[in-house]
Structures are given as structure tokens and as C-alpha cells.
Motif scaffolding. Structure first.
Motif, PDB file in Angstrom:
ATOM      1  N   MET A 130       1.072  -1.595  -0.061  1.00  0.00           N
ATOM      2  CA  MET A 130       0.168  -0.073  -0.086  1.00  0.00           C
ATOM      3  C   MET A 130       0.904   1.397   0.012  1.00  0.00           C
ATOM      4  O   MET A 130       0.292   2.620  -0.370  1.00  0.00           O
ATOM      5  N   SER A 131       1.806   1.692   0.741  1.00  0.00           N
ATOM      6  CA  SER A 131       2.964   1.979   0.881  1.00  0.00           C
ATOM      7  C   SER A 131       4.115   2.815  -0.211  1.00  0.00           C
ATOM      8  O   SER A 131       3.793   3.717  -1.262  1.00  0.00           O
ATOM      9  N   TYR A 132       3.944   1.509  -1.106  1.00  0.00           N
ATOM     10  CA  TYR A 132       4.641   1.731  -2.791  1.00  0.00           C
ATOM     11  C   TYR A 132       3.674   1.903  -3.800  1.00  0.00           C
ATOM     12  O   TYR A 132       3.408   2.944  -4.139  1.00  0.00           O
ATOM     13  N   SER A 133       2.088   1.634  -3.267  1.00  0.00           N
ATOM     14  CA  SER A 133       1.326   1.980  -4.167  1.00  0.00           C
ATOM     15  C   SER A 133       0.890   3.517  -4.154  1.00  0.00           C
ATOM     16  O   SER A 133       1.312   4.110  -5.098  1.00  0.00           O
ATOM     17  N   ARG A 134       0.871   3.580  -3.575  1.00  0.00           N
ATOM     18  CA  ARG A 134       0.639   4.967  -2.980  1.00  0.00           C
ATOM     19  C   ARG A 134       1.359   6.230  -3.314  1.00  0.00           C
ATOM     20  O   ARG A 134       1.490   7.094  -3.621  1.00  0.00           O
ATOM     21  N   GLY A 135       2.378   5.678  -3.062  1.00  0.00           N
ATOM     22  CA  GLY A 135       3.953   6.807  -2.881  1.00  0.00           C
ATOM     23  C   GLY A 135       3.766   7.106  -4.706  1.00  0.00           C
ATOM     24  O   GLY A 135       3.938   8.203  -4.974  1.00  0.00           O
ATOM     25  N   ALA A 136       3.611   5.828  -5.529  1.00  0.00           N
ATOM     26  CA  ALA A 136       3.584   5.483  -6.736  1.00  0.00           C
ATOM     27  C   ALA A 136       2.858   6.455  -8.014  1.00  0.00           C
ATOM     28  O   ALA A 136       2.533   7.561  -8.353  1.00  0.00           O
ATOM     29  N   SER A 137       1.881   6.486  -6.681  1.00  0.00           N
ATOM     30  CA  SER A 137       0.497   7.568  -7.721  1.00  0.00           C
ATOM     31  C   SER A 137       0.087   9.168  -6.977  1.00  0.00           C
ATOM     32  O   SER A 137      -0.237   9.570  -8.161  1.00  0.00           O
ATOM     33  N   ALA A 138       1.357   9.041  -5.620  1.00  0.00           N
ATOM     34  CA  ALA A 138       1.470  10.983  -4.967  1.00  0.00           C
ATOM     35  C   ALA A 138       2.415  11.502  -6.492  1.00  0.00           C
ATOM     36  O   ALA A 138       1.801  12.110  -6.757  1.00  0.00           O
ATOM     37  N   LEU A 139       4.032  10.700  -6.549  1.00  0.00           N
ATOM     38  CA  LEU A 139       4.594  10.758  -7.592  1.00  0.00           C
ATOM     39  C   LEU A 139       3.884  10.930  -8.485  1.00  0.00           C
ATOM     40  O   LEU A 139       3.570  12.015  -9.421  1.00  0.00           O
ATOM     41  N   GLY A 140       2.676   9.786  -9.102  1.00  0.00           N
ATOM     42  CA  GLY A 140       1.965  10.415 -10.168  1.00  0.00           C
ATOM     43  C   GLY A 140       1.023  11.983 -10.185  1.00  0.00           C
ATOM     44  O   GLY A 140       0.838  12.606 -11.906  1.00  0.00           O
TER      45      GLY A 140
END
Length: 184
Positions: A130-140
Motif C-alpha cells: 500500500m505504501s509503494y502504491s500510494r507513493g507511486a500514485s502520489a508522484l504520478g
């Protein structure tokens, strides 16, 4: 079923027309619920509609397990946000004040699928995904809104860079990425 009758489409296609985001956690809500936004066309020449809330919708394709939490997700989220901005008629990223993202997470089955196909998921821990997915989405989202540049992003930077944007974006991010934009 309710939306199907209005959209004149099969029930398994409703999600392609309506962003359905059900939050079962407490990321900004205290209990699971749906909040429904609808939109209707307004004449763009009407001065009364010069500023206000508009909704744009964008979708990413489904991610392969090894893409979740990595640059593929960052770039797909960026493209979906840009599409949603265009859908809403928003040209200036400064006019975007809210982005709702529904992020995928890795399940044990998805991690096994990646492994069986000779690929490596970003983590073996479903909760950590979840942290990785949220981090990737935040950067997107940050890329789409010109808050950061592409050269500041990499797989290794996803959790490090996203921490800088997390406090601002945390209320925008939830656990298939569906987008909703607001313009003031």
C-alpha cells in the motif's frame, strides 16, 4: 445495478463510466460509505460557470503485479490525471485542488503470479505494498501537476520522494486508479 439503468451498459462496465471508490479504511472517513458526485454539461460561454467545481475522470489500465509501486504506475497515474484534467476542461495545473486516486495493492495471489511469471513484485508484504502504491500514485499526481519533474522520479525514489508530498497528498490517496478532479 442502479447506475446500469441510467448508463445503458452491462453491469460489469459501469466502473468504466463512473469512478466507484469505496473506502473501507479510515483514510479521511470514519466508516465505509459512498459519496456521489455527478456532473452535467454547462454552456462554457456562460459567465456564471467561469469558475467552480468541475469533475474530470481518468483511468489507468490494470497493472501487472510487478508494475505496482514502480515507475510504470507513476507514469500511468500521471497520464490518467492529465486525461482527467482534459476531461474537466482544466488547462492550468494550479486550478486542480483535489485528486482522488484509488490505488491497487498487492495480494498474496498477485505476488505469486509475478513470481510464477519470472517477475519480482516491489515487496512480498501485502500491507507494505500500500505504501509503494500510494507513493507511486502520489508522484504520478505530482508529475501531472508540475510539482516535480520526471528526473526526480525512479523506482528507488518512490517512497523517498513521495514522503515530501505525502502530507499534502495523503488525504487525496486511498487504497485500479480512479480519478476525480475539482477546480475552484
Amino acid at each position: 445495478m442502479l447506475f446500469r439503468s441510467y448508463l445503458d451498459c452491462p453491469v460489469n462496465q459501469v466502473h468504466t463510466h463512473v469512478p466507484l471508490i469505496m473506502s473501507g479504511g479510515t483514510e479521511g472517513v470514519l466508516s465505509p460509505h459512498f459519496t456521489i458526485f455527478s456532473r452535467k454539461s454547462a454552456l462554457r460561454s456562460d459567465k456564471a460557470f467561469e469558475r467552480g467545481m468541475v469533475i474530470g475522470i481518468g483511468h489507468t489500465a490494470d497493472f501487472r503485479p510487478e508494475e505496482i509501486g514502480r515507475m510504470q504506475q507513476v507514469l500511468a497515474t500521471q497520464a490518467a490525471v492529465l486525461h482527467a484534467m482534459n476531461d474537466a476542461g482544466i488547462k492550468n495545473p494550479d486550478d486542480v485542488h483535489f485528486v482522488q486516486v484509488k490505488c491497487p495493492l498487492l495480494t498474496a495471489e498477485k505476488i505469486k503470479l509475478a513470481r510464477d511469471q519470472g517477475a519480482q513484485a516491489v515487496t512480498m508484504d501485502t500491507y507494505e505494498s500500500m505504501s509503494y502504491s500510494r507513493g507511486a500514485s502520489a508522484l504520478g499526481v505530482a508529475l501531472a501537476l508540475d510539482e516535480i519533474s520526471l528526473d526526480q522520479c525512479s523506482d528507488a525514489a518512490i517512497l523517498k520522494r513521495s514522503e515530501e508530498h505525502t502530507s499534502e497528498l495523503q488525504s487525496r490517496l486511498h487504497l485500479v486508479c480512479r480519478l476525480l478532479l475539482e477546480k475552484k
